[in-house]
Design an enzyme around this catalytic site. Structure first.
Site, mmCIF file in Angstrom:
data_model
loop_
_atom_site.group_PDB
_atom_site.id
_atom_site.type_symbol
_atom_site.label_atom_id
_atom_site.label_comp_id
_atom_site.label_asym_id
_atom_site.label_seq_id
_atom_site.Cartn_x
_atom_site.Cartn_y
_atom_site.Cartn_z
ATOM 1 N N HIS A 60 31.483 32.540 40.579
ATOM 2 C CA HIS A 60 32.436 32.387 41.668
ATOM 3 C C HIS A 60 32.266 33.594 42.575
ATOM 4 C CE1 HIS A 60 34.496 34.885 38.733
ATOM 5 N NE2 HIS A 60 35.414 35.213 39.616
ATOM 6 N N HIS A 62 34.288 36.033 43.721
ATOM 7 C CA HIS A 62 35.119 37.229 43.712
ATOM 8 C C HIS A 62 34.195 38.447 43.729
ATOM 9 C CE1 HIS A 62 38.917 35.123 41.898
ATOM 10 N NE2 HIS A 62 38.721 34.857 43.178
ATOM 11 N N ASP A 64 33.850 41.291 42.332
ATOM 12 C CA ASP A 64 33.291 41.932 41.144
ATOM 13 C C ASP A 64 32.218 41.086 40.474
ATOM 14 O OD1 ASP A 64 35.556 40.226 40.524
ATOM 15 O OD2 ASP A 64 35.454 40.944 38.466
ATOM 16 N N HIS A 65 31.925 39.925 41.050
ATOM 17 C CA HIS A 65 30.893 39.063 40.480
ATOM 18 C C HIS A 65 29.679 38.877 41.390
ATOM 19 C CE1 HIS A 65 33.065 37.481 36.879
ATOM 20 N NE2 HIS A 65 34.077 37.996 37.567
ATOM 21 N N HIS A 137 39.342 28.607 37.224
ATOM 22 C CA HIS A 137 39.614 29.907 37.844
ATOM 23 C C HIS A 137 39.719 29.736 39.362
ATOM 24 C CE1 HIS A 137 39.940 34.235 37.723
ATOM 25 N NE2 HIS A 137 38.965 34.383 38.610
ATOM 26 N N ASP A 207 34.796 33.706 34.656
ATOM 27 C CA ASP A 207 36.253 33.860 34.570
ATOM 28 C C ASP A 207 36.892 32.478 34.482
ATOM 29 O OD1 ASP A 207 35.448 36.399 35.112
ATOM 30 O OD2 ASP A 207 36.737 36.694 36.861
ATOM 31 N N HIS A 265 34.338 40.464 29.958
ATOM 32 C CA HIS A 265 35.290 40.558 31.064
ATOM 33 C C HIS A 265 36.612 41.132 30.577
ATOM 34 C CE1 HIS A 265 37.544 39.253 34.722
ATOM 35 N NE2 HIS A 265 36.354 39.441 35.288
#
Length: 310
Positions: A60, A62, A64-65, A137, A207, A265
């Site tokens: 996804h 976000h 931090d990914h 998520h 996530d 995570h």
């Protein structure tokens, strides 16, 4: 050989001992990256994985990914890479990735292909597929399964000799499923080759809340890598932020009949001492490991049916 290297195991932000999300799989020398949080290129240097990645799969978008892809591609360019690289992400992610990889004035000397994947989308490769599936998520989050194709059955050379087949190329033809003629008689692969053997399956959730689709796609998987951001003391927070607790991840592994569970995570509150998460998960699913940056896991083939029956 399949080797899984955990490059980043922290949730949302890095800690002193853990970087943000990134996971590298080496399948018989073919490297693929799943998620690419900031600093991933340094983790790859630190753990000596090599940079010859052909594909990056994002669960996804976000930060931090995926933010680490900017520096990683620049590093590859400075290293003189010429081969194209393929970026795979959930539907609706193309513009975000396009803007990220074209940030700044530098240009890399290789092609960057951006592909969007829908749930149940499949990337077909020689000997295995990467299967995307919907996670919980948000509307645009995916998990991934690396699913190997069935392998050839075991070849029985003694039986082949009994049937008059000389050693050499005919052995190979039979093992590949082709009938051969020996002294005017047809010998078929069914005469000398056992049933097909199962390939390996690795599932990475990214996530997510626990979900039925993870249970389905991780059925009998050799390895399930699952979000375990929180312990049971933060179960309500896990629900409100669409993450999982360690115990919920373990229940998913148990329901799926997975062989091994690895938790990743982790929230920063557990980063230095994840024993609480390990205890809570092992109460449900004993074969659980809490990942740490640099952890390497080699995934064995499942035992043959004939070995299980012994």
């Amino acid at each position: 050989m399949i080797r899984v290297t955990f490059l980043g195991t922290a949730a949302s932000r890095p800690t002193v001992g853990r970087n943000v999300s990134a996971l590298l799989i080496n399948r018989q020398g073919e490297l693929m990256l799943f998620d690419c949080g900031e600093g991933t290129q340094r983790q790859m240097m630190r753990f000596q994985t090599g940079f010859a990645i052909g594909d990056i799969f994002f669960t996804h978008m976000h930060a931090d990914h995926y933010l680490g892809v900017i520096g990683l591609l620049r590093t590859m360019g400075l290293q003189g890479r010429e081969d194209p690289i393929r970026l795979w992400a959930p539907e609706g992610s193309r513009q975000i990735l396009h803007d990220a990889v074209h940030l700044g004035v530098e240009r890399v000397p290789f092609d960057i292909e951006i592909h969007e994947l829908e749930p149940d989308g499949r990337v077909e490769r020689d000997g295995y597929d990467i299967i995307a599936y919907r996670t919980k998520h948000g509307a645009r989050s995916l998990g991934y399964a690396l699913a190997e194709h069935d392998r050839l059955g075991r070849f029985n050379p003694e039986r082949a000799r009994e049937l008059g087949v000389p050693e050499g190329p005919l052995f190979g033809q039979l093992h590949r499923g082709k009938a051969v003629e020996v002294n005017g008689r047809i010998v078929g692969p069914e005469d000398v080759v056992g049933p097909a053997r199962k390939g390996r399956r690795i599932v990475y959730t990214g996530d997510t809340r626990p979900c039925r689709r993870t249970v389905q796609i991780a059925r009998n998987a050799e390895l399930l890598i699952h979000d375990a951001t929180f312990g049971e003391d933060e179960a309500e927070r896990a629900r409100s932020t669409f993450h999982s607790t360690a115990r919920e991840a373990a229940e998913t592994a148990r329901q799926a009949g997975a062989q091994r569970l690895v938790l990743t995570h982790l929230s920063s509150r557990y980063a230095d001492d994840p024993r609480q998460l390990e205890r809570e998960a092992r109460d449900v699913f004993p074969n659980t490991t809490v990942a740490y940056d640099g952890l390497e896991i080699e995934v064995p083939y499942p035992p043959d049916d004939e070995e299980v029956s012994r």
